[in-house]
Write an enzyme that holds these catalytic residues in place. Structure first.
Site, mmCIF file in Angstrom:
data_model
loop_
_atom_site.group_PDB
_atom_site.id
_atom_site.type_symbol
_atom_site.label_atom_id
_atom_site.label_comp_id
_atom_site.label_asym_id
_atom_site.label_seq_id
_atom_site.Cartn_x
_atom_site.Cartn_y
_atom_site.Cartn_z
ATOM 1 N N CYS A 81 -9.977 1.906 7.448
ATOM 2 C CA CYS A 81 -9.522 2.911 8.423
ATOM 3 C C CYS A 81 -9.211 4.234 7.707
ATOM 4 O O CYS A 81 -10.115 4.887 7.213
ATOM 5 C CB CYS A 81 -8.327 2.372 9.215
ATOM 6 S SG CYS A 81 -8.020 3.287 10.757
ATOM 7 N N TYR A 82 -7.940 4.638 7.601
ATOM 8 C CA TYR A 82 -7.624 5.869 6.874
ATOM 9 C C TYR A 82 -8.127 5.782 5.436
ATOM 10 O O TYR A 82 -8.573 6.775 4.854
ATOM 11 C CB TYR A 82 -6.115 6.122 6.879
ATOM 12 C CG TYR A 82 -5.723 7.429 6.220
ATOM 13 C CD1 TYR A 82 -5.615 8.593 6.971
ATOM 14 C CD2 TYR A 82 -5.507 7.508 4.840
ATOM 15 C CE1 TYR A 82 -5.292 9.803 6.363
ATOM 16 C CE2 TYR A 82 -5.184 8.708 4.230
ATOM 17 C CZ TYR A 82 -5.069 9.852 4.995
ATOM 18 O OH TYR A 82 -4.764 11.046 4.397
ATOM 19 N N GLU A 178 -7.987 -7.170 8.402
ATOM 20 C CA GLU A 178 -6.792 -7.966 8.134
ATOM 21 C C GLU A 178 -6.160 -8.564 9.389
ATOM 22 O O GLU A 178 -5.364 -9.509 9.303
ATOM 23 C CB GLU A 178 -5.739 -7.127 7.384
ATOM 24 C CG GLU A 178 -5.114 -5.990 8.170
ATOM 25 C CD GLU A 178 -5.880 -4.677 8.083
ATOM 26 O OE1 GLU A 178 -5.251 -3.619 8.195
ATOM 27 O OE2 GLU A 178 -7.118 -4.721 7.918
ATOM 28 N N ASP A 234 15.006 -18.551 3.182
ATOM 29 C CA ASP A 234 14.854 -17.823 1.924
ATOM 30 C C ASP A 234 15.930 -18.204 0.905
ATOM 31 O O ASP A 234 15.627 -18.522 -0.243
ATOM 32 C CB ASP A 234 14.874 -16.313 2.174
ATOM 33 C CG ASP A 234 13.780 -15.872 3.127
ATOM 34 O OD1 ASP A 234 12.771 -16.588 3.225
ATOM 35 O OD2 ASP A 234 13.936 -14.827 3.783
ATOM 36 N N LYS A 375 6.686 -15.023 3.422
ATOM 37 C CA LYS A 375 7.445 -16.092 4.071
ATOM 38 C C LYS A 375 6.706 -17.428 4.051
ATOM 39 O O LYS A 375 7.305 -18.472 3.764
ATOM 40 C CB LYS A 375 7.738 -15.692 5.531
ATOM 41 C CG LYS A 375 8.755 -16.575 6.225
ATOM 42 C CD LYS A 375 10.147 -16.266 5.718
ATOM 43 C CE LYS A 375 11.219 -16.752 6.647
ATOM 44 N NZ LYS A 375 12.547 -16.227 6.288
#
Length: 526
Positions: A81-82, A178, A234, A375
């Site tokens: 993209c960018y 993605e 976590d 995660k």
């Protein structure tokens, strides 16, 4: 040493997904701001570089550019993209403001059988053209490709939707591989990372345990470590990893703020103190927290009070442990990325209390054994370390706990009502199975919980009128928690939960179900 992919972030809200997808292919990747210096890029020694998307326009003066070292290093480069647009501009092409913007689903036609897309397609047209189903998000477009590039894909609105220079291994995609909406996105990233970059897929949690243990032992030596144990995934995995590495040199402090789930304090103590043999100091600070929250209704104010009080209680306990030299935290990679901001042109998404938020007066060195992990990697590590899967794969729970699931003022009475209603909901989800998949509805939802509403409604029980509180049930399904759909739970399940809550939780006479997606709503209510 692992082979590494460097991702330079231009401010896209989905940049984290690039790194996660690459790690799903067992290749290590890191995200850094686009404006890192060239010496950093060379020292990082990446096998390949990815330029992310971003909110800026290449056509505006002063908009972000990639360091020249990206194109001089001699490794494959993928612009998304960018990232594709700045690649085109910096290498001599041209970018213009598009007449038609493309946001969302698009079908692109592949051209020229480049090494990047060769053999990757979703369907063919009647004329035999290979087509791809992708997700676009752009207004600008490349109008002229740099010398050496050839057309790789197009849409009617974007004639240059992808470009390739196979000789230098430079590639640009106007779409986002993605996101899950791009059907062949995983194949595209695998093609770039594994084949074109030649990166070894050696990033495995089984190996990581041994590496992390060795690193912790080298870092800590014979000194003592203190860890704030919340009971969340976590901090729990961090505690298990540190205990594996340094054993009795670890002391955990578990602060119960009175806003945990039903029986959570007991479960934490049983798992760590009894089963794993970890030294855990249990501090019941519920009275202090609830008194500080009295009369406070603003969500952000509640978060700040809970966070500040946690630090205060933790610091008091830490000061009692005179031999502690290290403070360990369950900081994970998304915390680091979000708190670091997006380079000169970006903004910090949100600050995290466990990224530089604890007071320097503790005079402890910082130890963050999970700061490289996402995660899903943390959960995988927890299982490898022997933590109960039911703990490791629990739905996310906010740091302020029930304090942000009780709308308005937090009172002990409200917390007790909500705790029981939430437990009934979760228990029912765990014990109700979908016939088609064979999975429980707890497994089929990404996050589910009850919310206490500070309103009363009229009801009738038996022959009597009631005037009691309302709870809302919330359940969502998502892959990345950046967007989410409300879960279409069976009506029978919802009816069963409602009946149980109203009958078993005295003080609640009405149950509602939240059918808002994200966006426009957030997953949590506060």
């Amino acid at each position: 040493m692992h082979d590494k992919i460097l991702i330079l972030d231009f401010g896209s809200q989905v940049t984290q997904l690039i790194a996660r997808r690459i790690r799903d292919s067992h290749v290590y990747s890191e995200i850094h701001p686009y404006d890192v210096d060239e010496a950093f890029i060379r020292d990082f020694a990446p096998k390949g570089i990815i330029l992310s998307g971003g909110p800026n326009s290449v056509t505006e003066g002063g908009s972000p550019r990639a360091p020249q070292a990206v194109f001089d290093l001699g490794v494959p480069v993928l612009g998304i993209c960018y990232g594709m647009q700045t690649m085109a501009e910096q290498l001599g092409g041209k970018v213009v403001l598009g007449n038609v913007r493309e946001f969302g689903y698009a079908e692109v036609r592949a051209h020229n059988h480049t090494s990047f897309l060769n053999g990757i397609e979703d369907f063919q047209t009647a004329e035999g053209h290979g087509m791809l189903k992708v997700w676009m998000s752009h207004g600008d477009k490349v109008s002229d490709m740099p010398v050496g590039f050839k057309l790789m894909a197009s849409t009617p609105a974007c004639p240059i939707a992808a470009m390739a220079d196979d000789e230098r291994h430079f590639y640009g995609l106007q779409w986002h591989p993605e996101v899950t909406h791009t059907v062949q996105g995983r194949a595209m990233l695998d093609r770039f990372v594994l084949e074109l970059c030649g990166a070894r897929p050696d990033w495995e949690m089984g190996h990581y345990v041994d590496e992390a243990v060795e690193k912790i032992r080298a870092q800590v030596g014979d000194e003592h470590v203190i860890l704030g144990l919340s009971g969340g995934v976590d901090s729990s995995v961090a505690a298990a990893l540190l205990h594996r590495a340094i054993g009795a040199q670890l002391t955990c402090v578990f602060v119960d703020h009175g806003l945990l789930r039903l029986n959570e304090a007991e479960q934490v103590m049983t798992t760590f103190a009894d089963h794993l043999g970890v030294k855990v100091i249990h501090v019941d600070a519920s009275e202090v927290f609830l008194s500080k929250l009295a009369g406070v209704t603003d969500p952000e104010a509640k978060r700040k009070i809970i966070g500040a009080e946690f630090v205060e209680v933790f610091q008091t306990e830490a000061n009692k442990l005179k031999d502690a030299k290290w403070l360990a935290q369950g900081t994970i990679y998304p915390d680091v990325i979000e708190s670091a901001g997006k380079g000169k042109k970006g903004h910090t998404i949100k600050s995290h209390h466990n990224v530089g938020g604890l007071p320097e007066t503790l005079n402890l060195k910082l130890l963050e054994p999970l700061r490289e992990l996402f995660k899903d990697e943390v959960r995988e590590l927890g299982v490898k370390l022997g933590l109960p899967p039911a703990m490791v794969y629990r739905h996310p729970f906010p740091g302020p706990g029930l304090g942000v699931r009780i709308l308005g003022e937090v009172k002990r009475e409200f917390a007790d009502l909500l705790r029981h209603a939430d437990a009934i909901f979760i228990e029912t989800l765990r014990n109700t199975f979908d016939k088609e998949s064979g999975k429980s509805w707890y497994e089929l939802t990404s996050q589910a919980f009850a919310v206490f509403l500070p309103v009363k409604s009229v009801g009738v029980m038996g022959d009597g009128r009631t005037y009691e509180y309302v709870v809302a049930l919330r359940a969502v399904q998502t892959l990345d928690f950046m967007t989410a759909q409300w879960a279409h739970l069976p009506h029978e399940l919802l009816g069963h939960v409602s009946n149980r809550i109203i009958n078993e939780v005295r003080g609640i006479n009405r149950v509602v179900y939240d059918i808002s997606g994200k966006p426009p709503a957030t997953i949590e209510w506060e």
